[in-house]
Design a protein around this motif. Structure first.
Motif, short mmCIF file in Angstrom:
data_model
loop_
_atom_site.label_atom_id
_atom_site.label_comp_id
_atom_site.label_asym_id
_atom_site.label_seq_id
_atom_site.Cartn_x
_atom_site.Cartn_y
_atom_site.Cartn_z
N TRP A 49 0.83 -1.21 0.00
CA TRP A 49 0.00 0.00 0.00
C TRP A 49 0.86 1.26 0.00
CZ3 TRP A 49 -4.46 -0.28 -1.89
CH2 TRP A 49 -5.27 -1.39 -1.69
N PHE A 50 2.02 1.21 0.62
CA PHE A 50 2.94 2.35 0.58
C PHE A 50 3.32 2.65 -0.87
CE2 PHE A 50 7.45 3.65 0.41
CZ PHE A 50 7.36 4.89 1.04
N VAL A 51 3.67 1.63 -1.62
CA VAL A 51 4.02 1.79 -3.03
C VAL A 51 2.80 2.25 -3.82
CG1 VAL A 51 4.82 0.60 -5.11
CG2 VAL A 51 5.88 0.10 -2.89
N PHE A 52 1.64 1.69 -3.50
CA PHE A 52 0.41 2.06 -4.21
C PHE A 52 0.14 3.55 -4.13
CE2 PHE A 52 -4.12 3.08 -3.85
CZ PHE A 52 -4.60 2.60 -5.05
N TRP A 53 0.30 4.13 -2.92
CA TRP A 53 0.01 5.57 -2.76
C TRP A 53 1.00 6.41 -3.55
CZ3 TRP A 53 -4.61 5.90 -1.66
CH2 TRP A 53 -5.23 5.08 -0.72
N TRP A 54 2.25 5.99 -3.64
CA TRP A 54 3.21 6.73 -4.47
C TRP A 54 2.85 6.63 -5.95
CZ3 TRP A 54 6.35 10.42 -3.25
CH2 TRP A 54 6.87 10.50 -1.95
N THR A 97 -11.15 4.47 3.23
CA THR A 97 -11.05 4.23 4.67
C THR A 97 -12.41 4.32 5.33
OG1 THR A 97 -8.78 5.07 4.79
CG2 THR A 97 -10.05 5.06 6.83
N THR A 98 -13.22 5.30 4.90
CA THR A 98 -14.57 5.44 5.44
C THR A 98 -15.39 4.19 5.19
OG1 THR A 98 -14.53 7.85 5.11
CG2 THR A 98 -16.69 6.80 5.33
N VAL A 99 -15.22 3.62 3.99
CA VAL A 99 -15.98 2.40 3.65
C VAL A 99 -15.60 1.26 4.59
CG1 VAL A 99 -16.34 0.63 1.90
CG2 VAL A 99 -16.32 3.05 1.24
N TYR A 100 -14.30 0.99 4.74
CA TYR A 100 -13.93 -0.17 5.56
C TYR A 100 -14.15 0.10 7.04
CZ TYR A 100 -9.08 0.95 7.22
OH TYR A 100 -7.97 1.45 7.85
N ALA A 101 -14.12 1.38 7.45
CA ALA A 101 -14.40 1.70 8.85
C ALA A 101 -15.86 1.41 9.18
CB ALA A 101 -14.08 3.16 9.13
N TYR A 102 -16.76 1.80 8.29
CA TYR A 102 -18.18 1.53 8.55
C TYR A 102 -18.52 0.06 8.36
CZ TYR A 102 -19.56 6.33 9.36
OH TYR A 102 -19.71 7.58 9.92
N THR A 133 -4.06 1.82 5.58
CA THR A 133 -3.86 3.11 6.22
C THR A 133 -2.41 3.31 6.65
OG1 THR A 133 -6.16 3.20 6.95
CG2 THR A 133 -4.59 4.52 8.18
N VAL A 134 -1.75 2.24 7.11
CA VAL A 134 -0.34 2.34 7.50
C VAL A 134 0.49 2.82 6.31
CG1 VAL A 134 1.71 1.02 8.16
CG2 VAL A 134 -0.45 0.62 9.33
N THR A 155 0.45 17.56 11.65
CA THR A 155 0.35 16.44 10.71
C THR A 155 1.19 15.26 11.19
OG1 THR A 155 -0.01 17.91 8.83
CG2 THR A 155 0.78 15.68 8.34
N TYR A 156 2.41 15.54 11.64
CA TYR A 156 3.29 14.46 12.11
C TYR A 156 2.78 13.87 13.43
CZ TYR A 156 6.61 15.51 8.45
OH TYR A 156 7.19 15.69 7.21
N ILE A 157 2.25 14.71 14.30
CA ILE A 157 1.67 14.20 15.55
C ILE A 157 0.50 13.28 15.24
CG2 ILE A 157 0.41 14.83 17.64
CD1 ILE A 157 2.05 17.40 17.75
N HIS A 158 -0.35 13.71 14.33
CA HIS A 158 -1.52 12.90 13.95
C HIS A 158 -1.09 11.57 13.35
CE1 HIS A 158 -4.56 11.54 11.00
NE2 HIS A 158 -5.41 11.88 11.94
N HIS A 159 -0.17 11.60 12.40
CA HIS A 159 0.21 10.38 11.70
C HIS A 159 0.95 9.41 12.62
CE1 HIS A 159 -1.44 12.20 8.30
NE2 HIS A 159 -0.43 12.13 7.43
N LEU A 160 1.87 9.94 13.41
CA LEU A 160 2.62 9.06 14.32
C LEU A 160 1.69 8.47 15.39
CD1 LEU A 160 5.90 11.14 14.76
CD2 LEU A 160 5.63 8.97 13.55
N SER A 161 0.74 9.25 15.85
CA SER A 161 -0.23 8.74 16.83
C SER A 161 -1.06 7.63 16.21
CB SER A 161 -1.14 9.88 17.31
OG SER A 161 -0.41 10.90 17.94
N ALA A 162 -1.52 7.86 14.98
CA ALA A 162 -2.33 6.86 14.29
C ALA A 162 -1.53 5.58 14.04
CB ALA A 162 -2.84 7.42 12.98
N LEU A 163 -0.26 5.72 13.67
CA LEU A 163 0.57 4.55 13.44
C LEU A 163 0.77 3.76 14.73
CD1 LEU A 163 3.26 6.01 11.00
CD2 LEU A 163 1.55 4.26 10.48
#
Length: 291
Positions: A49-54, A97-102, A133-134, A155-163
């Motif tokens: 997924w990391f490669v996919f987003w790039w 993400t919204t789809v799989y979360a619901y 999401t990771v 942004t970094y606080i949010h992402h690192l917290s989520a990870l």
């Protein structure tokens, strides 16, 4: 159960907390040993997924300038062009993400669980979607490094917290329900991104921009502020039972969710200021020629 280096670290953290916390504070229950669940398959999926987003970012750099040549040539500043592509990727991520979360919340409700949520329930949709999401969060933290104007501590606080929560979910199989509930917040992200698109495309003084801003404000309050308050309130209220099942991981998870809630409130505060400014603008500040 298998015990890896990360689990040993958690044991050490638990021992440290046991020594510094008051005697009345909840302690881990030895009846609930932690089991490391991370496998090579998780790593492969996250990397995929990391490669996919790039790749999606690269596709956007080719497609979007051809779809909107006037916007890219006349309105966007140099740094806003790569930023535009990051928001395209963000919108795609938020939508799926919204789809799989619901879907995960649907699994939870079908099992008869309502709020407050169980903390050890396994939700297949969360296990399947979290690597998705990771990969995105790691991609986004890297791409923002190259866009100076988008570097933001929040942004970094949010992402690192989520990870950190992703790690707890995938590595220990805990807090699936809480993570799924938090991911439903992403339903607001496409509207937030649409506002940015309109702003940079020279449509800041249109009714569409104003309505998008109001929708973002209302949606953020309904889908983020209220649920965030519910989530953190239950985490703190049910601390004793959660520590028994999650051990020291609870303190990490709770700290991450509390930190995340503070970010939500901060962003909503900024939105509130923006809405007040927009509603108080005079007609001269809103040129009719762009209406």
């Amino acid at each position: 159960p298998p015990r890896g280096a990360l689990l040993v670290t958690m044991d050490a953290l638990g021992s440290f907390l046991d020594g510094v916390l008051p005697a009345s504070f909840p302690r881990p229950d030895p009846e609930y040993p932690l089991i490391v669940l991370w496998t090579a398959e998780h790593t492969k999926t996250c990397v995929f997924w990391f490669v996919f987003w790039w790749l999606l970012f690269a596709v956007s750099t080719v497609v979007m300038p051809r779809m909107l040549p006037d916007v890219f040539e006349r309105y966007l500043l140099p740094w806003q062009r790569p930023a535009w592509h990051t928001f395209v990727v963000s919108t795609v991520h938020a939508s799926f993400t919204t789809v799989y979360a619901y879907m995960a919340m649907g699994e939870l409700w079908s099992q008869g669980h309502n709020y407050p949520f169980p903390y050890t329930t396994v939700l297949p949709a969360v296990r399947a979607g979290t690597p998705f999401t990771v990969g995105y969060f790691v991609y986004d933290m890297i791409v923002v490094l190259f866009i100076k104007e988008m570097r933001d501590v929040s942004t970094y606080i949010h992402h690192l917290s989520a990870l950190s929560v992703c790690w707890i979910v995938l590595n220990y199989g805990l807090m699936d329900a809480y993570w799924a509930f938090a991911l439903t917040f992403e339903i607001t992200s496409p509207v937030v991104n649409l506002r940015w698109f309109l702003h940079t495309a020279g449509l800041k003084y249109t009714r569409l921009y104003l309505m998008t801003g109001l929708s973002m404000f209302i949606g953020f309050f309904i889908f983020r502020i209220i649920p965030t308050t519910m989530l953190v309130s239950h985490l703190l209220y049910d601390a004793k039972a959660m520590v028994a099942a999650c051990g020291a991981l609870f303190y990490i998870g709770a700290a991450v969710f509390v930190l995340g809630s503070m970010l939500q409130y901060f962003w909503f505060y900024r939105m509130t200021l923006g809405v007040i400014k927009a509603l108080s603008a005079t007609p001269k500040q809103q040129p009719s020629k762009q209406e």
